[in-house]
Design an enzyme around this catalytic site. Structure first.
Site, PDB file in Angstrom:
ATOM      1  N   TYR A   1       8.501  -9.088  15.416  1.00 10.48           N
ATOM      2  CA  TYR A   1       8.363  -8.080  14.370  1.00 10.48           C
ATOM      3  C   TYR A   1       9.020  -6.766  14.778  1.00 10.48           C
ATOM      4  CZ  TYR A   1       6.206  -4.397  11.582  1.00 10.48           C
ATOM      5  OH  TYR A   1       6.001  -3.286  10.798  1.00 10.48           O
TER       6      TYR A   1
ATOM      7  N   GLN B   1       0.825  -1.205   0.000  1.00 12.41           N
ATOM      8  CA  GLN B   1       0.000   0.000   0.000  1.00 12.41           C
ATOM      9  C   GLN B   1       0.863   1.260   0.000  1.00 12.41           C
ATOM     10  OE1 GLN B   1      -2.589   0.381   3.395  1.00 12.41           O
ATOM     11  NE2 GLN B   1      -1.096  -0.384   4.855  1.00 12.41           N
TER      12      GLN B   1
ATOM     13  N   ASP C   1      13.540 -10.923  -3.853  1.00 12.60           N
ATOM     14  CA  ASP C   1      12.963 -11.479  -2.640  1.00 12.60           C
ATOM     15  C   ASP C   1      13.893 -11.137  -1.480  1.00 12.60           C
ATOM     16  OD1 ASP C   1      11.799 -12.879  -0.612  1.00 12.60           O
ATOM     17  OD2 ASP C   1      11.736 -14.809  -1.657  1.00 12.60           O
TER      18      ASP C   1
ATOM     19  N   THR D   1       5.675  -8.008   7.365  1.00 18.64           N
ATOM     20  CA  THR D   1       4.713  -7.309   8.215  1.00 18.64           C
ATOM     21  C   THR D   1       3.701  -8.232   8.904  1.00 18.64           C
ATOM     22  OG1 THR D   1       3.275  -6.924   6.294  1.00 18.64           O
ATOM     23  CG2 THR D   1       4.870  -5.184   6.857  1.00 18.64           C
TER      24      THR D   1
ATOM     25  N   TYR E   1      11.744   2.511   6.006  1.00 14.90           N
ATOM     26  CA  TYR E   1      10.577   2.760   6.846  1.00 14.90           C
ATOM     27  C   TYR E   1      10.565   1.822   8.049  1.00 14.90           C
ATOM     28  CZ  TYR E   1       9.174   5.351   2.756  1.00 14.90           C
ATOM     29  OH  TYR E   1       9.161   6.242   1.712  1.00 14.90           O
TER      30      TYR E   1
ATOM     31  N   LYS F   1      12.428  -4.923  13.146  1.00 11.42           N
ATOM     32  CA  LYS F   1      12.425  -3.566  12.605  1.00 11.42           C
ATOM     33  C   LYS F   1      13.440  -2.683  13.333  1.00 11.42           C
ATOM     34  CE  LYS F   1      10.123  -2.172   9.782  1.00 11.42           C
ATOM     35  NZ  LYS F   1      10.366  -2.116   8.314  1.00 11.42           N
TER      36      LYS F   1
END
Length: 303
Positions: free
Chosen positions: A134, A11, A45, A71, A108, A138
């Site tokens: 997760y 998105q 990938d 995600t 991000y 990050k």
């Protein structure tokens, strides 16, 4: 100038294809080698970080924007190695390639790097304390990008939504179309942020004369709970004709939903640094939500 955009089917990636196009030739890359509209693009990938360098060598971009990520928050608890390969190792590879060549690199990150126990908006220098795999992956990705040096721009964002992909807003509309009563968590607080806003600020930051290196929080102004967000979505959707009837929404605490990974209770990010450094003003989350719903209505009319 060639801009390499990884994660172009997500998105945020779809919005970046739009916002970056005015800056140069955008080379899109996805895991499958195909864009959402059927066009061919570069295939990469990030679960195999070693192949990323080959893509960079072949494309020789002047800017690299990484919008790709692992995600699946709950699945990450069962697949930690995959989460760290995609979210930490691969960004490190990209950042080192860019650092050696003085190429700006955009990456991000997320509110999940924090523990969610605060009561005031998180600043960029607040201690990180991820609650699960997760968030930890990050955080390690951020650290890998910083360690590489170079002209890196790390944007932490939260509660991202758009008219495409998988997100809370679309899930709520889908459920409301077939259920009269919904239960939504009321004890998690953040600022719903449209992907278009993140993409537009990214383009502005890359064109800023200073082109700073660092970390910034990028999210809409204001705050609400998931329950408050759902109520606002339904009210606006009904007003513009996307919903025939309003569902009954019941607030519940997080304990009502058993998930493999814990979610931060507080995800509000302090955006003062971003607004100051790039001379931008961030709209209230309700304004962004209205734009997304208006886009959904436009798409529905076109069908």
């Amino acid at each position: 100038m060639t801009i390499l955009l990884l994660g172009a089917n997500g998105q945020l990636g779809r919005e970046l294809l739009r916002s970056l196009s005015a800056m140069g030739d955008v080379v899109a890359a996805t895991r499958t080698g195909t864009l959402y509209d059927g066009r061919s693009c570069e295939a990469v990938d990030l679960d195999a970080p070693a192949v990323v360098s080959a893509l960079l060598d072949r494309c020789q971009p002047g800017i690299v924007v990484n919008a790709a990520a692992y995600t699946a928050v709950d699945r990450a608890e069962e697949e930690p190695e995959a989460a760290f390969r995609v979210n930490a190792e691969a960004p490190g590879v990209m950042a080192r390639w860019c650092g050696v060549r003085d190429v700006p690199f955009v990456h991000y990150s997320t509110d999940y790097v924090f523990g969610g126990q605060a009561t005031t908006p998180y600043r960029e220098d607040a201690p990180t304390a991820p609650l699960g795999v997760y968030g930890a992956s990050k955080r390690d990705g951020e650290n890998a990008v910083r360690a590489a040096g170079g002209r890196h721009l790390i944007f932490r964002t939260a509660w991202v939504h758009s008219a495409h992909g998988n997100n809370f807003l679309l899930t709520m509309l889908r459920l409301a179309a077939r259920q009269e009563v919904l239960t939504v968590v009321c004890d998690q607080v953040g600022a719903p942020t449209p992907a278009a806003l993140v993409a537009d600020i990214t383009a502005r930051a890359l064109q800023h004369p200073g082109r700073h290196a660092g970390t910034w929080h990028l999210a809409s102004a204001g705050q609400t709970s998931w329950y408050g967000f759902a109520e606002a979505i339904f009210a606006e959707a009904k007003a513009i004709g996307l919903l025939a009837e309003l569902p009954v929404v019941t607030p519940v605490t997080s304990s009502a939903f058993a998930t493999a990974a814990r979610r931060p209770a507080w995800s509000v990010l302090d955006t003062e640094k971003l607004q100051r450094d790039f001379n931008v003003q961030l709209p209230d989350w309700k304004e962004g939500m209205r734009h997304v719903l208006a886009e959904l209505r436009r798409l529905a009319i076109q069908r």
